[in-house]
Motif scaffolding. Structure first.
Motif, PDB file in Angstrom:
ATOM      1  N   VAL A 122     -12.954 -11.417 -99.217  1.00 50.61           N
ATOM      2  CA  VAL A 122     -13.974 -11.086 -98.214  1.00 50.61           C
ATOM      3  C   VAL A 122     -14.728  -9.849 -98.675  1.00 50.61           C
ATOM      4  CG1 VAL A 122     -14.425 -10.439 -95.812  1.00 50.61           C
ATOM      5  CG2 VAL A 122     -12.610 -12.084 -96.350  1.00 50.61           C
ATOM      6  N   ALA A 123     -16.052  -9.903 -98.620  1.00 55.48           N
ATOM      7  CA  ALA A 123     -16.903  -8.754 -98.931  1.00 55.48           C
ATOM      8  C   ALA A 123     -17.607  -8.318 -97.657  1.00 55.48           C
ATOM      9  CB  ALA A 123     -17.915  -9.110-100.016  1.00 55.48           C
ATOM     10  N   ASP A 124     -17.313  -7.115 -97.204  1.00 54.14           N
ATOM     11  CA  ASP A 124     -17.900  -6.591 -95.970  1.00 54.14           C
ATOM     12  C   ASP A 124     -19.168  -5.809 -96.303  1.00 54.14           C
ATOM     13  OD1 ASP A 124     -18.560  -5.404 -93.592  1.00 54.14           O
ATOM     14  OD2 ASP A 124     -16.657  -4.386 -93.291  1.00 54.14           O
ATOM     15  N   ALA A 125     -20.302  -6.383 -95.952  1.00 51.01           N
ATOM     16  CA  ALA A 125     -21.595  -5.716 -96.137  1.00 51.01           C
ATOM     17  C   ALA A 125     -22.255  -5.498 -94.786  1.00 51.01           C
ATOM     18  CB  ALA A 125     -22.490  -6.552 -97.049  1.00 51.01           C
ATOM     19  N   SER A 126     -21.438  -5.335 -93.750  1.00 49.69           N
ATOM     20  CA  SER A 126     -21.950  -5.169 -92.388  1.00 49.69           C
ATOM     21  C   SER A 126     -22.444  -3.744 -92.178  1.00 49.69           C
ATOM     22  CB  SER A 126     -20.872  -5.514 -91.366  1.00 49.69           C
ATOM     23  OG  SER A 126     -19.789  -4.607 -91.448  1.00 49.69           O
ATOM     24  N   ASP A 127     -23.000  -3.502 -90.992  1.00 48.03           N
ATOM     25  CA  ASP A 127     -23.581  -2.190 -90.710  1.00 48.03           C
ATOM     26  C   ASP A 127     -22.978  -1.543 -89.476  1.00 48.03           C
ATOM     27  OD1 ASP A 127     -24.600  -3.794 -88.742  1.00 48.03           O
ATOM     28  OD2 ASP A 127     -26.708  -3.364 -89.134  1.00 48.03           O
ATOM     29  N   ASN A 128     -21.761  -1.960 -89.097  1.00 49.21           N
ATOM     30  CA  ASN A 128     -21.146  -1.356 -87.911  1.00 49.21           C
ATOM     31  C   ASN A 128     -19.628  -1.298 -88.056  1.00 49.21           C
ATOM     32  OD1 ASN A 128     -19.882  -3.759 -86.169  1.00 49.21           O
ATOM     33  ND2 ASN A 128     -21.776  -4.488 -87.138  1.00 49.21           N
ATOM     34  N   PHE A 129     -19.036  -0.284 -87.412  1.00 55.27           N
ATOM     35  CA  PHE A 129     -17.606  -0.040 -87.544  1.00 55.27           C
ATOM     36  C   PHE A 129     -16.769  -1.128 -86.897  1.00 55.27           C
ATOM     37  CE2 PHE A 129     -19.026   4.229 -88.598  1.00 55.27           C
ATOM     38  CZ  PHE A 129     -18.080   4.640 -89.524  1.00 55.27           C
ATOM     39  N   ALA A 130     -17.221  -1.701 -85.815  1.00 55.98           N
ATOM     40  CA  ALA A 130     -16.435  -2.731 -85.134  1.00 55.98           C
ATOM     41  C   ALA A 130     -16.176  -3.920 -86.054  1.00 55.98           C
ATOM     42  CB  ALA A 130     -17.146  -3.176 -83.861  1.00 55.98           C
ATOM     43  N   ARG A 132     -16.292  -3.903 -89.333  1.00 56.00           N
ATOM     44  CA  ARG A 132     -15.454  -3.458 -90.454  1.00 56.00           C
ATOM     45  C   ARG A 132     -13.977  -3.446 -90.068  1.00 56.00           C
ATOM     46  NH1 ARG A 132     -19.571   1.532 -91.472  1.00 56.00           N
ATOM     47  NH2 ARG A 132     -21.285   0.295 -92.317  1.00 56.00           N
ATOM     48  N   LEU A 133     -13.682  -2.998 -88.861  1.00 52.07           N
ATOM     49  CA  LEU A 133     -12.287  -2.984 -88.418  1.00 52.07           C
ATOM     50  C   LEU A 133     -11.744  -4.394 -88.224  1.00 52.07           C
ATOM     51  CD1 LEU A 133     -12.291  -0.005 -85.875  1.00 52.07           C
ATOM     52  CD2 LEU A 133     -11.482  -0.007 -88.229  1.00 52.07           C
ATOM     53  N   LEU A 134     -12.579  -5.310 -87.730  1.00 56.72           N
ATOM     54  CA  LEU A 134     -12.170  -6.712 -87.589  1.00 56.72           C
ATOM     55  C   LEU A 134     -11.835  -7.313 -88.951  1.00 56.72           C
ATOM     56  CD1 LEU A 134     -14.671  -8.258 -85.001  1.00 56.72           C
ATOM     57  CD2 LEU A 134     -12.191  -8.152 -84.776  1.00 56.72           C
ATOM     58  N   CYS A 135     -12.706  -7.102 -89.926  1.00 56.32           N
ATOM     59  CA  CYS A 135     -12.474  -7.623 -91.277  1.00 56.32           C
ATOM     60  C   CYS A 135     -11.206  -7.036 -91.872  1.00 56.32           C
ATOM     61  CB  CYS A 135     -13.660  -7.299 -92.178  1.00 56.32           C
ATOM     62  SG  CYS A 135     -15.160  -8.225 -91.837  1.00 56.32           S
ATOM     63  N   ASN A 136     -11.014  -5.755 -91.683  1.00 59.35           N
ATOM     64  CA  ASN A 136      -9.850  -5.069 -92.222  1.00 59.35           C
ATOM     65  C   ASN A 136      -8.552  -5.662 -91.686  1.00 59.35           C
ATOM     66  OD1 ASN A 136      -8.528  -2.577 -93.512  1.00 59.35           O
ATOM     67  ND2 ASN A 136      -7.935  -2.341 -91.366  1.00 59.35           N
ATOM     68  N   ALA A 137      -8.464  -5.814 -90.372  1.00 57.95           N
ATOM     69  CA  ALA A 137      -7.239  -6.314 -89.752  1.00 57.95           C
ATOM     70  C   ALA A 137      -6.965  -7.767 -90.132  1.00 57.95           C
ATOM     71  CB  ALA A 137      -7.324  -6.171 -88.232  1.00 57.95           C
ATOM     72  N   ALA A 138      -8.014  -8.583 -90.152  1.00 60.53           N
ATOM     73  CA  ALA A 138      -7.831  -9.997 -90.481  1.00 60.53           C
ATOM     74  C   ALA A 138      -7.431 -10.185 -91.943  1.00 60.53           C
ATOM     75  CB  ALA A 138      -9.101 -10.774 -90.182  1.00 60.53           C
ATOM     76  N   CYS A 139      -8.037  -9.411 -92.840  1.00 59.62           N
ATOM     77  CA  CYS A 139      -7.670  -9.516 -94.259  1.00 59.62           C
ATOM     78  C   CYS A 139      -6.235  -9.067 -94.487  1.00 59.62           C
ATOM     79  CB  CYS A 139      -8.630  -8.694 -95.108  1.00 59.62           C
ATOM     80  SG  CYS A 139     -10.257  -9.453 -95.302  1.00 59.62           S
ATOM     81  N   LEU A 140      -5.776  -8.079 -93.748  1.00 60.27           N
ATOM     82  CA  LEU A 140      -4.377  -7.663 -93.847  1.00 60.27           C
ATOM     83  C   LEU A 140      -3.457  -8.785 -93.380  1.00 60.27           C
ATOM     84  CD1 LEU A 140      -2.113  -5.602 -94.270  1.00 60.27           C
ATOM     85  CD2 LEU A 140      -2.595  -4.705 -91.987  1.00 60.27           C
ATOM     86  N   ARG A 141      -3.785  -9.409 -92.245  1.00 60.63           N
ATOM     87  CA  ARG A 141      -2.949 -10.481 -91.722  1.00 60.63           C
ATOM     88  C   ARG A 141      -2.836 -11.648 -92.713  1.00 60.63           C
ATOM     89  NH1 ARG A 141      -5.694  -9.244 -86.824  1.00 60.63           N
ATOM     90  NH2 ARG A 141      -7.198 -10.938 -87.127  1.00 60.63           N
ATOM     91  N   GLN A 142      -3.927 -11.938 -93.388  1.00 65.07           N
ATOM     92  CA  GLN A 142      -3.952 -13.101 -94.279  1.00 65.07           C
ATOM     93  C   GLN A 142      -3.779 -12.741 -95.749  1.00 65.07           C
ATOM     94  OE1 GLN A 142      -6.713 -16.241 -93.526  1.00 65.07           O
ATOM     95  NE2 GLN A 142      -7.073 -15.615 -91.413  1.00 65.07           N
ATOM     96  N   ALA A 149     -18.574  -1.920 -98.541  1.00 67.01           N
ATOM     97  CA  ALA A 149     -19.527  -0.875 -98.900  1.00 67.01           C
ATOM     98  C   ALA A 149     -20.262  -0.427 -97.650  1.00 67.01           C
ATOM     99  CB  ALA A 149     -20.511  -1.364 -99.961  1.00 67.01           C
ATOM    100  N   ALA A 150     -20.828   0.771 -97.726  1.00 67.31           N
ATOM    101  CA  ALA A 150     -21.612   1.313 -96.617  1.00 67.31           C
ATOM    102  C   ALA A 150     -22.673   2.235 -97.201  1.00 67.31           C
ATOM    103  CB  ALA A 150     -20.714   2.073 -95.636  1.00 67.31           C
ATOM    104  N   VAL A 151     -23.779   2.357 -96.492  1.00 64.11           N
ATOM    105  CA  VAL A 151     -24.846   3.247 -96.947  1.00 64.11           C
ATOM    106  C   VAL A 151     -25.557   3.828 -95.735  1.00 64.11           C
ATOM    107  CG1 VAL A 151     -26.540   1.373 -97.137  1.00 64.11           C
ATOM    108  CG2 VAL A 151     -26.832   3.443 -98.508  1.00 64.11           C
ATOM    109  N   VAL A 183     -22.460   6.417 -83.432  1.00 60.40           N
ATOM    110  CA  VAL A 183     -23.017   6.365 -84.788  1.00 60.40           C
ATOM    111  C   VAL A 183     -24.456   5.879 -84.682  1.00 60.40           C
ATOM    112  CG1 VAL A 183     -22.844   5.361 -87.084  1.00 60.40           C
ATOM    113  CG2 VAL A 183     -20.759   5.865 -85.796  1.00 60.40           C
ATOM    114  N   PRO A 184     -25.422   6.718 -85.043  1.00 60.62           N
ATOM    115  CA  PRO A 184     -26.820   6.287 -84.927  1.00 60.62           C
ATOM    116  C   PRO A 184     -27.135   5.174 -85.918  1.00 60.62           C
ATOM    117  CG  PRO A 184     -26.655   8.408 -86.056  1.00 60.62           C
ATOM    118  CD  PRO A 184     -25.289   8.095 -85.533  1.00 60.62           C
TER     119      PRO A 184
END
Length: 249
Positions: A122-130, A132-142, A149-151, A183-184
């Protein structure tokens, strides 16, 4: 590989670290990209060009004129179109070898596990923390590798997360334990378009490295790029023993 593929991927095949075996592996790989914006645009283009066989593209937005300053996957004629649809056309034009699967909806806790189960990485190129946290938890589970990345403004960050490997491998929530209170958006803070391209391209490099098992992984580190000072820092990030996602209290 057929003759056209031998020619298309000749510069990869010429690299001893990749060769025909590595290119064949890319041609059988499946990557889900969450977010088809400033980071996702170069990320998707380079993964498609590299011959990653199946690219999942997830984004619920439509192309806006203000996107075109950094989202190089789109053209002016795409304004108003669904991003995933325009992305699919562009990626297929670039490389007809690949299969592009589109998801024109937002990631949430109800759909994420079924979605990422079909992919190798999974490559997270999203623009919000919510997200990113969803991707993080799901990738750990699986037990899936997550390259993120973030900018913002003139600063970029790059990470690879493999917390399922245990010691010395933090997850995203080890670095950011909680959602920030405020986060603006980049519409308020601004973002250098070319830096988004730089970070998305670097993200593609890390994805390819992970798929092929090449070089040093960024797992356990955070890369921070400051475009104004021309500085790149690689910061060691240890796991948090009490991390609410991957740690043991």
């Amino acid at each position: 590989m057929n003759n056209n593929q031998q020619l298309r991927y000749a510069r990869h095949i010429a690299l001893p670290e990749i060769g025909e075996a590595g290119q064949r592996r890319l041609l059988n790989s499946k990557v889900l990209v969450v977010g088809a914006g400033g980071l996702g645009s170069p990320l998707l283009l380079y993964l498609a060009a590299a011959g990653v066989k199946t690219l999942g593209v997830m984004d619920a937005d439509r192309v806006a004129l203000s996107n075109l300053q950094r989202q190089i996957l789109y053209e002016t004629q795409d304004v108003g179109s669904h991003k995933v649809q325009s992305a699919q056309y562009a990626l297929r034009d670039l490389n007809p070898d690949i299969h592009c699967v589109t998801y024109n909806y937002r990631l949430d806790e109800h759909n994420i596990d079924a979605l990422i189960s079909d992919y190798d990485l999974v490559a997270d190129a999203s623009d919000n923390f919510a997200t990113r946290l969803l991707c993080n938890a799901a990738c750990l589970r699986q037990q899936k590798t997550l390259v993120a990345a973030a900018v913002m403004g003139f600063t970029g960050q790059l990470y690879t997360f493999k917390p399922y490997l245990g010691d010395a491998h933090p997850c995203y929530q080890c670095i950011y334990p909680q959602l920030p209170s405020s986060v603006p958006p980049c519409s308020a803070t601004g973002v250098l378009g070319s830096l988004a391209g730089q970070m998305g391209s670097w993200q593609a490099t890390e994805v390819i490295k992970e798929l092929l098992g090449l070089g040093e992984s960024l797992s356990g580190y955070m890369m921070v790029v400051d475009a104004l000072s021309n500085s790149i820092r690689k910061i060691k990030v240890p796991p948090k023993p009490n991390c609410i996602c991957c740690g043991t209290p």
